[in-house]
Design an enzyme around this catalytic site. Structure first.
Site, PDB file in Angstrom:
ATOM      1  N   ARG A  11       0.835  -1.195   0.000  1.00  0.00           N
ATOM      2  CA  ARG A  11       0.000   0.000   0.000  1.00  0.00           C
ATOM      3  C   ARG A  11       0.871   1.247   0.000  1.00  0.00           C
ATOM      4  O   ARG A  11       2.020   1.202   0.430  1.00  0.00           O
ATOM      5  CB  ARG A  11      -0.836   0.055   1.274  1.00  0.00           C
ATOM      6  N   ASP A  50       0.183   5.408   1.345  1.00  0.00           N
ATOM      7  CA  ASP A  50      -0.797   6.234   2.044  1.00  0.00           C
ATOM      8  C   ASP A  50      -1.308   7.393   1.182  1.00  0.00           C
ATOM      9  O   ASP A  50      -0.728   7.704   0.142  1.00  0.00           O
ATOM     10  CB  ASP A  50      -0.152   6.831   3.304  1.00  0.00           C
ATOM     11  N   ARG A  65       8.823   7.632   6.405  1.00  0.00           N
ATOM     12  CA  ARG A  65       8.414   8.970   6.859  1.00  0.00           C
ATOM     13  C   ARG A  65       8.924   9.265   8.275  1.00  0.00           C
ATOM     14  O   ARG A  65       9.274  10.405   8.582  1.00  0.00           O
ATOM     15  CB  ARG A  65       6.898   9.120   6.784  1.00  0.00           C
TER      16      ARG A  65
END
Lengths: 247, 247
Positions: free
Chosen positions: B51, B53, B198
């Site tokens: 995935r 975000d 991140r």
């Protein structure tokens, strides 16, 4: 009263152009909204060097406005960038003589037009460059562009429905820069008619793909007929890069 | 039945992330819509390497899907790019063995994180880079990043609410590239935990601005505590650049 001159950039993607239009998001409306807030509800007129159309970008548009506030210019820069939406930025601001006029005193402008020659357009450039699938003969485009240099009646490169009578303008240079898959045309001149850069870009694209020859350009200019030139290239490839004033 | 592997790029700005979510625009939903159209209403499952975000971009995400159609791969490339929205592009597509799996068979991934160090952020990079006003000590960031190289329990760099039990991953390299005002971090490893890149970017930003020292990084890794690391950096600076598979 002080007159301030500001250089601004904007991502044209989210705007119906520069100029105020009813019920549309425009750059001028956003600027005036912020100046009204700063001036506690008083309307402040903003004058730009000229309009830009919907989707057209600017990296060096110039505006002026008057204020009675004696905030230092660094304070203005900060306040405007805090209050403006993120797709408009003020890159510099200075106090100018009260006689300065952002539109009437321009002595020249530079525009940039960007093509993306990648086989498959990147999702990151779709709003910022015009995709051309066919190979472009950049040398032919360069040769063709030479016919534009100098002082000419540019009626062939002006949107047919314009009210301007004098269509004589001077082009100082047309350069092509290649940055990998990107092709940029940089065009500089004394002034530009409505859609002039986009009609030039469209006509030179037709030379690039071989639909027209470089030698046709002289005749297109001489004809002074809009129908002689090529299609108007898409708005989202165009950038107003700088505005010149007498120093 | 054929299995096709495609490399895709997307501008994350307009998506609530990769994965299907009710009432949200996601990359997977757009891909499945197009495949359903091509397959005349039949639902085709799409499997991605992982995935991404909301707001996170991809320049080299990998997906696979199965089809009974015997269209040549060049036809697939064309059809998908015609039908997909412009913010998703398929850059390549190939037929693979039926045993290939885009998620289970990944052997590594490369991510890129982009900062814009311009004094005033450009309206053109606002969705594609994270603006940092303070000067960044890139050498300190480079030194700090060395503590991440190798095989470690990366619990300190994993969103606290994740269900994954084994948090041991291997980072092969963390490079910093400077392109004018742009600073890029390129990070490559065997796999990444939720929000890992991140949180690394956020922690290294804190080193860059002098809020933490480069020497603290070893201790942050060793603590295996999310609270020891810095803030999660903004999503729109992150790009999934490539996915590796055993060849």
């Amino acid at each position: 009263m002080k007159r301030l001159k500001a250089t601004i950039s904007y991502d044209g993607s989210g705007f119906a152009g520069y100029q105020v239009q009813p019920e549309s998001r425009t750059v001028q409306v956003e600027l005036m909204k912020v100046l009204k807030t700063i001036h506690k509800g008083k309307v402040v007129q903003v004058v730009a060097s000229g309009r830009t159309d919907a989707k057209v970008h600017a990296t060096g548009q110039v505006i002026h406005f008057d204020t009675e506030f004696s905030i230092p210019v660094s304070g203005w820069l900060k306040a405007l960038n805090v209050l403006l939406p993120e797709d408009i930025r003020v890159s510099s601001i200075e106090e100018v003589d009260a006689s300065f006029h952002a539109r009437y005193h321009t002595t020249g402008k530079t525009y940039r037009y960007k093509w993306d020659r990648s086989p498959i357009i990147s999702p990151f450039t779709r709003n910022y460059m015009v995709h051309v699938k066919q190979p472009l003969d950049v040398e032919a485009m360069r040769t063709a562009a030479q016919a534009l240099i100098g002082t000419h009646d540019f009626s062939s490169f002006c949107a047919a429905n314009t009210a301007v009578v004098d269509k004589v303008r001077t082009i100082w240079r047309v350069d092509f820069e290649e940055h990998g898959n990107e092709l940029h045309m940089v065009i500089e001149g004394s002034g530009f008619l409505y859609n002039m850069v986009r009609i030039i870009a469209g006509t030179l694209t037709e030379v690039g793909i071989g639909k027209r020859t470089a030698e046709e350009l002289g005749g297109i200019v001489a004809s002074a007929e809009r129908d002689a030139a090529g299609k108007t290239a898409a708005a989202h490839g165009l950038y107003l890069e700088s505005v010149m004033y007498k120093s």
